[in-house]
Design an enzyme around this catalytic site. Structure first.
Site, PDB file in Angstrom:
ATOM      1  N   LYS A 149      46.131  40.075  36.117  1.00 57.69           N
ATOM      2  CA  LYS A 149      45.139  39.208  36.228  1.00 57.69           C
ATOM      3  C   LYS A 149      45.346  37.529  36.565  1.00 57.69           C
ATOM      4  O   LYS A 149      46.156  37.147  35.744  1.00 57.69           O
ATOM      5  CB  LYS A 149      44.220  39.524  34.788  1.00 57.69           C
ATOM      6  CG  LYS A 149      42.937  39.009  34.986  1.00 57.69           C
ATOM      7  CD  LYS A 149      42.148  39.502  33.611  1.00 57.69           C
ATOM      8  CE  LYS A 149      40.778  38.996  33.610  1.00 57.69           C
ATOM      9  NZ  LYS A 149      40.057  39.464  32.326  1.00 57.69           N
ATOM     10  N   SER A 186      35.609  41.810  33.045  1.00 57.01           N
ATOM     11  CA  SER A 186      36.069  40.926  34.024  1.00 57.01           C
ATOM     12  C   SER A 186      37.334  41.279  34.727  1.00 57.01           C
ATOM     13  O   SER A 186      37.599  40.983  35.709  1.00 57.01           O
ATOM     14  CB  SER A 186      36.313  39.564  33.523  1.00 57.01           C
ATOM     15  OG  SER A 186      37.126  39.260  32.550  1.00 57.01           O
ATOM     16  N   SER A 245      36.565  43.124  28.532  1.00 62.84           N
ATOM     17  CA  SER A 245      37.153  42.785  30.020  1.00 62.84           C
ATOM     18  C   SER A 245      38.193  43.713  30.384  1.00 62.84           C
ATOM     19  O   SER A 245      38.496  43.796  31.532  1.00 62.84           O
ATOM     20  CB  SER A 245      37.421  41.447  30.000  1.00 62.84           C
ATOM     21  OG  SER A 245      36.106  40.638  30.138  1.00 62.84           O
TER      22      SER A 245
END
Lengths: 477, 487
Positions: B76, B151, B175
């Protein structure tokens, strides 16, 4: 200055940079200096994703100061974020302590003149220093070397009533910090910074007046002068119908006045909250006891002891306890020479002058305590005169040699043989009939002329007491 | 090439059946082509193949290349990678190249993993759909008109589409778990403190936690073993011993008490999700688990508490992005700023997107003098009580089973105008972060539109092993969701 109608109320916030190798939350050097932006670990710059790692040594020094100031040490204190924007504050918040500081409720005792004062320490908390901004016209340069240097902010109660008292409080705080090896107390370099809160109120009134915070005070003299100026400014303002507004003012030492920097309307809402990146600071009872046991004798107590134990005058004891090393030096000379008064006088008159002239600290003194004690003994034994001792001292200072050695090398032994001195006295009297007549007719001043002649003839080695006595006896005839 | 499962690929690399360099080339190519179509990546790692060659070299020399040898991972873009651009999905950090790696990344790489690329995300991890990325949305590989979730949308989509073998996400309020559910992959949020946060760009420090996103529960266990454990660079990381998750992994539920959270069963959930939960419950019971009902009444307050705590911390965490030291600064060449305030407002105004600004404002308000007690302090107090209620609930059960999200993946644009509706997609996930508990999303089949359904398993603090074992049982029940186009 405050007068019979007005009373000043003063409180100090002292920021002390703690003497640690590394910064409070990052591994880069905490030392003053270094090239611009050389001590800037990503943590100090608040780079994305970095996290603070508390420096155990900084916490320990904080506790030590707290113990020395007689504070209660919180077993569990909290690091909080103080949020405000300024370019030299890398993270946009300062890690500090807010409602749960490391230390609370202490006291600092000190003298103003010979009068004892005690001022309450409300709290002392750990925090990180910010970087340093230098404004050059339109540009601002920022050096982050200082960012993250550990600070202890020591907050006094509003207990002081005069500029002199505030300055003495600050001086004594500096002594304590230096005794502990906690902070070098250099106001000029900013390793110790004093912000002064000053207000005035009509004498007898209980409520406090509106306070003004003074900043940029980088010497004890400026602290005193700035507060004096500010007290008078506030009194004048009120007496001419004005009001005091809560603000921060900077001291301009070249013009000896204070200038408004920021008013309360522009004051920040710091939005303090506990820093989620840091666990509570835990201090155990054992740690507090251990640090208490390791404390040196503090300057106030030592000053008292020097007065009592060695019979020193107040001012001597005060001056000799300026630095722990100086006090140690004195006590060693006093013990070895068995003459504390003379030891004190030699240190304060001769040694300190030389040290100041050459900007040396007592620990770098070429004259050791052992040698100075020997010099005092030589005088007390009557081996050399006080005047000769000054010459010997000069030689000790420049060569670092032992006084006995110098005396021998230069043949500086005092002439104490009454027969020998008497012969010289007679000779001088015989050669100066005119002056003898003057003296005998009442012109006592001429006595000095004879002493000078005798000293000249003996290269200054004649014992002055004997010279005086014999001369007086023989001139009477 | 069929090496979808990380564990299988690593075994093959270690046995020299395939070279790490070949794998890296293959995955890099996939990421470049298919990745661009769905918007899974923000940056690709040009040095991936070089790194893989080093692994091969170690193997050739007979040295241990580590338990993740040749594993091709997506990271990420919230985790700092030394020398590789790290944007947090924000214009603010568009050109930011960190000089250090997050501890998680450092541990993965020293275990032999290869970073293929940095995956897309909502800006600073603030969002539930990946639509808040400054680099465009990440699409759901099962239906490109739908969101991948957020996210960690890029990580979930990249794993689902097999552009990487596994990925790392971060979870502040769901997330990892929500996009894992939307994309049909396994996603694990460990106990707070299990995984170092060092080098992970902070959103809300007391809630953030990184974790694996994988095809299988076993792969998650394998990654957890590497990334968990105390780190001197993060003082909030825990000294708790890290179990041998893989060795002890068994889809065994006999004698386990599986709790159903009363508050999570009160409706408002898609029928397909309810059906999956019912099926899971029945199957687990038939495998010897005891099903008990538990209650954590304050979960009803989780979303509001979360949005107070998370935004407050974020408002402070994001203060450092001021255009002074790094990151983007407004272009002042044409019109210089009048004062410092304008310097900040223009740089921050241009650098941050709307959701980030919204949260900074909310958090600043909640911490302001006069509101602190009513908002932030109160939220912290209720959070503590919520934590205590969960601890009490785990006295009567080993795990809690429930939905991850109220719906399957929604259409791109469906919730973007309605922040409150968007926030409610976190309704089942924020409570675990507030209480510091571990939680995971496990694939549980598909709805009638062919969209993945996920189920959530939560466990007590540091009880990841139990949670993973129940996850493995669910994996047996539902099977892996496979990959779109592969089935």
């Amino acid at each position: 200055m405050a007068n019979q109608n007005w009373e000043a109320v003063i409180g100090l916030e002292i920021h002390a940079q703690l003497e640690t190798e590394s910064k409070i939350f990052s591994p880069d050097s905490a030392h003053f200096g270094g090239g611009d932006n050389e001590h800037v670990h990503p943590i100090s710059l608040g780079m994305p994703g970095t996290l603070p790692i508390p420096n155990a040594r900084a916490i320990e020094i904080g506790v030590k100061i707290g113990v020395a100031l007689g504070c209660e040490i919180n077993r569990r204190s909290i690091f909080a974020r103080k949020n405000y924007f300024y370019p030299d504050l890398a993270k946009g918040y300062q890690i500090s302590q807010f409602d749960e500081p490391l230390c609370r409720n202490g006291e600092l005792a000190f003298f103003v003149g010979e009068q004892l004062h005690r001022v309450k320490i409300v709290r002392a908390h750990l925090e990180e220093d910010a970087g340093k901004s230098t404004h050059l016209g339109d540009a601002t340069l920022i050096n982050y070397n200082r960012a993250g240097v550990p600070l202890l902010e020591i907050v006094s109660g509003p207990d002081m009533r005069s500029a002199a008292e505030a300055a003495e409080y600050a001086r004594m705080m500096r002594r304590v910090l230096r005794y502990l090896g906690a902070c070098d107390g250099n106001l000029e370099e900013g390793s110790m910074r004093c912000d002064c809160n000053v207000s005035v109120r009509p004498r007898g009134q209980k409520e406090l007046g509106t306070k003004v915070e003074l900043k940029n005070l980088n010497s004890f003299r400026f602290i005193e002068k700035a507060i004096e100026y500010e007290i008078q400014r506030q009194i004048d303002t009120i007496e001419t119908g004005g009001t005091i507004s809560q603000e921060t003012r900077l001291y301009d030492s070249t013009k000896n006045r204070t200038i408004s920097m920021r008013s309360k309307e522009e004051a920040h809402d710091y939005r303090y909250f506990p820093d989620p990146d840091l666990l509570p600071v835990e201090v155990s009872q054992q740690q507090v006891s251990r640090l208490a046991g390791e404390l040196p004798e503090l300057p106030f107590a030592r000053q008292r002891r020097l007065t009592e134990e060695y019979g020193l005058p107040f001012i001597d004891a005060h001056n000799l306890t300026e630095e722990i090393e100086l006090a140690d030096f004195f006590e060693e000379v006093a013990r070895q020479s068995n003459n504390p008064r003379s030891a004190a006088s030699w240190i304060m008159v001769e040694l300190i002058r030389e040290l100041n002239d050459s900007k040396k600290s007592i620990s770098a003194s070429p004259v050791s305590a052992r040698h100075l004690a020997e010099l005092v003994r030589l005088i007390d034994e009557g081996s050399i005169s006080g005047k000769m001792a000054k010459t010997v001292f000069q030689e000790m200072w420049s060569s670092g040699s032992a006084p006995r050695e110098i005396v021998q090398r230069q043949g500086l032994v005092q002439l104490t043989d009454e027969g020998a001195i008497g012969a010289i006295v007679d000779k001088i009297i015989g050669e100066n009939a005119g002056q003898v007549a003057e003296y005998q007719s009442g012109k006592e001043k001429v006595f000095g002329f004879f002493v000078g002649q005798i000293m000249k003839a003996t290269k200054g080695q004649a014992n002055p007491e004997i010279v005086n006595r014999l001369l007086r006896e023989r001139l009477k005839k | 090439m069929e090496f979808a499962e990380l564990s299988t690929a690593v075994t093959a690399v270690r046995a020299k059946k395939i070279s790490a360099a070949e794998l890296a080339q293959e995955y890099l190519a996939r990421a470049r082509e298919r990745g661009a179509e769905i918007g899974a990546f923000i940056s690709l790692n040009d040095k991936a193949v070089d790194k893989a060659r080093q692994i091969d070299h170690l193997i050739a020399k007979g040295q241990d290349p580590g338990p993740l040898a040749g594993a091709c991972l997506g990271i990420k873009d919230l985790l700092c990678t030394d020398g590789l651009r790290t944007t947090a999905g924000s214009r603010m950090l568009e050109k930011f190249v960190p000089p250090y790696s997050a501890t998680v990344v450092a541990r993965l790489e020293s275990a032999g993993a290869v970073t293929i690329g940095k995956t897309n995300l909502d800006e600073f991890a603030m969002g539930s759909s990946n639509e808040q990325s400054a680099f465009g949305p990440c699409r759901n590989p099962w239906d490109s008109t739908r969101v991948a979730g957020g996210s960690s949308g890029g990580s979930a989509a990249a794993v689902a589409a097999e552009l990487v073998m596994a990925a790392i996400g971060t979870d502040t309020g769901g997330s990892i778990r929500q996009p894992a559910a939307f994309c049909g992959v396994v996603g694990v949020k460990p106990t707070y403190g299990r995984v170092s946060r060092y080098g992970i760009i902070a959103f809300a420090s007391s809630l953030d936690q990184a974790g694996p996103m994988t095809k299988s529960v076993r792969d998650s266990a394998l990654l957890l073993e590497v990334i968990c454990g105390q780190d001197a660079l993060d003082t909030t990381s825990s000294a708790q011993n890290v179990p041998r998750f893989v060795q002890q992994l068994k889809p065994q539920t006999r004698g386990l008490k599986v709790g159903l959270l009363k508050e999570y069963l009160s409706g408002g959930v898609d029928a397909a999700i309810t059906k999956a939960l019912e099926r899971a419950t029945a199957e687990l019971r038939s495998r010897g688990a005891e099903i008990v009902e538990v209650s954590v009444p304050l979960t009803a307050m989780a979303v509001p508490i979360y949005y107070l705590v998370a935004t407050s911390e974020a408002s402070s965490n994001l203060s450092r992005y001021d255009g002074v030291r790094y990151g983007s600064r407004a272009d002042f060449a044409e019109k210089p700023p009048e004062d410092l305030a304008e310097f900040y407002s223009r740089s921050r105004g241009q650098g941050f997107g709307p959701e980030v600004k919204r949260r900074i404002m909310l958090g600043t308000y909640a911490l302001s003098s006069g509101y602190y007690d009513a908002y932030f302090r109160k939220a912290c107090q209720v959070r503590r009580l919520l934590h205590d209620q969960f601890v009490a609930a785990f006295q009567s059960c080993d795990v809690i089973l429930g939905p991850v999200t109220p719906t399957t993946a929604f259409k791109i644009g469906a919730n973007i105008k309605d922040p409150l509706q968007m926030y409610l997609s976190d309704i089942f996930t924020t409570a675990t972060n507030l209480a510091g508990l571990p939680g995971m999303s496990v694939p549980a089949g598909f709805d009638d539109q062919g969209l993945p359904v996920g189920l959530q398993v939560m466990a007590g603090h540091f009880q990841e092993q139990t949670m993973l074992n129940v996850g493995a049982a669910l994996e047996e029940i539902f099977g892996q969701s496979g990959s779109p186009g592969r089935g």
